[in-house]
Design an enzyme around this catalytic site. Sequence first.
Site, PDB file in Angstrom:
ATOM      1  N   GLU A 145       0.832  -1.214   0.000  1.00  0.00           N
ATOM      2  CA  GLU A 145       0.000   0.000   0.000  1.00  0.00           C
ATOM      3  C   GLU A 145       0.864   1.260   0.000  1.00  0.00           C
ATOM      4  O   GLU A 145       0.569   2.230  -0.689  1.00  0.00           O
ATOM      5  CB  GLU A 145      -0.939   0.019   1.219  1.00  0.00           C
ATOM      6  CG  GLU A 145      -1.984  -1.077   1.225  1.00  0.00           C
ATOM      7  CD  GLU A 145      -3.096  -0.906   0.185  1.00  0.00           C
ATOM      8  OE1 GLU A 145      -3.150   0.141  -0.484  1.00  0.00           O
ATOM      9  OE2 GLU A 145      -3.906  -1.842   0.057  1.00  0.00           O
ATOM     10  N   ARG A 149       0.717   3.819  -3.233  1.00  0.00           N
ATOM     11  CA  ARG A 149       0.116   5.139  -3.012  1.00  0.00           C
ATOM     12  C   ARG A 149       1.165   6.224  -2.783  1.00  0.00           C
ATOM     13  O   ARG A 149       1.100   7.284  -3.391  1.00  0.00           O
ATOM     14  CB  ARG A 149      -0.838   5.093  -1.812  1.00  0.00           C
ATOM     15  CG  ARG A 149      -1.928   4.047  -2.005  1.00  0.00           C
ATOM     16  CD  ARG A 149      -3.042   4.214  -0.997  1.00  0.00           C
ATOM     17  NE  ARG A 149      -3.760   2.955  -0.826  1.00  0.00           N
ATOM     18  CZ  ARG A 149      -5.029   2.862  -0.453  1.00  0.00           C
ATOM     19  NH1 ARG A 149      -5.724   3.953  -0.192  1.00  0.00           N
ATOM     20  NH2 ARG A 149      -5.605   1.687  -0.302  1.00  0.00           N
ATOM     21  N   ASP A 278      -4.594  -9.813  -8.563  1.00  0.00           N
ATOM     22  CA  ASP A 278      -4.823  -8.804  -9.622  1.00  0.00           C
ATOM     23  C   ASP A 278      -3.607  -8.057 -10.194  1.00  0.00           C
ATOM     24  O   ASP A 278      -3.186  -8.280 -11.332  1.00  0.00           O
ATOM     25  CB  ASP A 278      -5.907  -7.793  -9.193  1.00  0.00           C
ATOM     26  CG  ASP A 278      -5.712  -7.203  -7.793  1.00  0.00           C
ATOM     27  OD1 ASP A 278      -4.649  -7.407  -7.199  1.00  0.00           O
ATOM     28  OD2 ASP A 278      -6.635  -6.521  -7.299  1.00  0.00           O
ATOM     29  N   GLU A 412     -12.156   0.297 -10.463  1.00  0.00           N
ATOM     30  CA  GLU A 412     -11.779  -0.660 -11.523  1.00  0.00           C
ATOM     31  C   GLU A 412     -12.702  -0.666 -12.744  1.00  0.00           C
ATOM     32  O   GLU A 412     -12.245  -0.847 -13.875  1.00  0.00           O
ATOM     33  CB  GLU A 412     -11.668  -2.083 -10.952  1.00  0.00           C
ATOM     34  CG  GLU A 412     -10.519  -2.292  -9.970  1.00  0.00           C
ATOM     35  CD  GLU A 412     -10.757  -1.717  -8.584  1.00  0.00           C
ATOM     36  OE1 GLU A 412     -11.934  -1.423  -8.251  1.00  0.00           O
ATOM     37  OE2 GLU A 412      -9.783  -1.539  -7.832  1.00  0.00           O
ATOM     38  N   THR A 498      -0.739   0.812 -10.375  1.00  0.00           N
ATOM     39  CA  THR A 498      -2.045   0.237 -10.034  1.00  0.00           C
ATOM     40  C   THR A 498      -2.909   1.189  -9.203  1.00  0.00           C
ATOM     41  O   THR A 498      -4.078   0.924  -8.968  1.00  0.00           O
ATOM     42  CB  THR A 498      -1.874  -1.131  -9.329  1.00  0.00           C
ATOM     43  OG1 THR A 498      -3.127  -1.819  -9.356  1.00  0.00           O
ATOM     44  CG2 THR A 498      -1.406  -0.957  -7.892  1.00  0.00           C
TER      45      THR A 498
HETATM   46  C1  DMJ Z   1      -6.317   0.560  -5.066  1.00  0.00           C
HETATM   47  O1  DMJ Z   1      -5.524   0.826  -3.966  1.00  0.00           O
HETATM   48  C2  DMJ Z   1      -5.528  -0.092  -6.179  1.00  0.00           C
HETATM   49  O2  DMJ Z   1      -6.233   0.001  -7.372  1.00  0.00           O
HETATM   50  C3  DMJ Z   1      -5.230  -1.542  -5.891  1.00  0.00           C
HETATM   51  O3  DMJ Z   1      -4.609  -2.167  -6.988  1.00  0.00           O
HETATM   52  C4  DMJ Z   1      -6.506  -2.285  -5.567  1.00  0.00           C
HETATM   53  N1  DMJ Z   1      -7.323  -1.631  -4.588  1.00  0.00           N
HETATM   54  C5  DMJ Z   1      -7.527  -0.198  -4.632  1.00  0.00           C
HETATM   55  C6  DMJ Z   1      -8.759   0.274  -5.371  1.00  0.00           C
HETATM   56  O4  DMJ Z   1      -9.848  -0.522  -5.371  1.00  0.00           O
END
Ligand code: DMJ
Length: 518
Positions: A145, A149, A278, A412, A498
């Site tokens: 995370e 981020r 994912d 998503e 992501t």
């Molecule tokens: C985000 O932090 C990122 O997209 C991650 O890959 C998956 N979860 C959240 C959004 O749903």
Amino acid sequence: PGWHSPPFPHPPLTTLPAASAVGPSLLLLRSHHRQHSPAPAAFILNQFCGGFFLNQHYNPAFISLQMMKHAWDNYKRYAWGLNELKPISKQGHSSNLFGNIQGATIVDALDTLYIMEMKDEFKEAKEWVERNLDFNVNAEISVFEVNIRFVGGLLSAYYLSGEEIFRKKAVELGEKLLPAFNTPTGIPWALLNIKSGIGRNWPWASGGSSILAEFGTLHLEFIHLSHLSENPIFAEKVMNIRKVLNRLDKPEGLYPNYLNPSSGQWGQHHVSIGGLGDSFYEYLLKAWLMSDKTDEEGKKMYYDAVQAIETHLIRKSSGGLTYIAEWKGGLLEHKMGHLTCFAGGMFALGADGAPADKTGHHIELGAEIARTCHESYDRTSMKLGPEAFRFDGGVEAIATRQNEKYYILRPEVIETYMYMWRFTHDPKYRQWGWEAVEALEQYCRVDGGYSGIRDVYSNHQSHDDVQQSFFLSETLKYLYLLFSEDDLLPFEHWVFNTEAHPLPVLRGDDEKKEEEEK
Ligand code: DMJ
């Protein structure tokens, strides 16, 4: 990979004037080969929305001036400097994912503010980073995370604005994450105390395993950290993850979600393209794209994985909806998570690199996943999708369990609409995106910001009282891009991490020279 090419700033597209007056990548933000998208089909929102009367075709300004501004202003008013906002109780929200690192919303939102040209807000965010963003804290954090981020947000802010502070902070944080790799195999721990350097795994994760989507989602950021610091250590750490994975047998060519960092063996044989799996697949493809298509190993791993996913996980319902199931030791669970919906965009993005006879097929797969995910929204009362939906017991694309009916402002589905729009220009993707805008305005917007919803099938809204930082970094950014021209952050120059943080494609020296000469 391109970490050994010279660090930024490198010359932007030199045919454009006043290159020296702007940040290193500013000129790449908009490609000078303007591709005008066809006018969207007439779709008019004749509605008074939170003080904004909008009767124009899909206006990206609605997303920035109305939605982003509301989310940001309320975060600033009630939770400034804290990680996230509780928009109903109008106070800060702290998640243990970031330990006591603060300011997740600020760092996650930096590039969105920049792209939306919210200059005052970007400036105040930058000043906060300069004065307050502090990694010298005694905190146990989620490596994944914090990487997607904070490191991702800082890297994008640097590449877009050219402000040195963001580069410095990104590298400083990257260095703090390195002790996570001190395991017998080099597969990193999920959790790390950034003061002591002691790591561990989630107690619930299959016999002390690390998680595929966590250790597999460091690659893009770490390659850029090496590029910007001229220190190869970051790239070496993530290339070693590849090596470990490539030594292992994969059941039916699939990657289980759990891998033990001490033994180097798979944990439970549970495979998912949603939660826990994912973004590992996403980063294989994007590593190849970000390397200017030189990372052949990433490319092969991606297309081989997609082949196994198609054979073993992708199914069609009797009503004709294509979905991606989960695989548990050879048995399918006919459930698809909201998180899995990102795969529509991924398949479309990867279509071009697929074997020539498969390109159309990958785009088609993307379109089918987009349609299924749109159905999961359309079959609810609030027109917002549930956390997971099922294809069994006589239902299709509907959540059947109470604890899967929530929507937490996730991006998503909109992400997939954005990719599908860019690749096909089929107006339905903008229509579907606008349906999501209307639903967000009607059900998630509250006085104090935007909130998630506990049950999207209910007729009265029950808010979860969290404005997730990814709502600002991803959901609103992808909506803005969906309604903007294609030359804003063109895919030939940028890949999105992501968390939707754009990172530039790393060109080799020859390619850079060629571009300069053009
Ligand atoms: C985000 O932090 C990122 O997209 C991650 O890959 C998956 N979860 C959240 C959004 O749903």
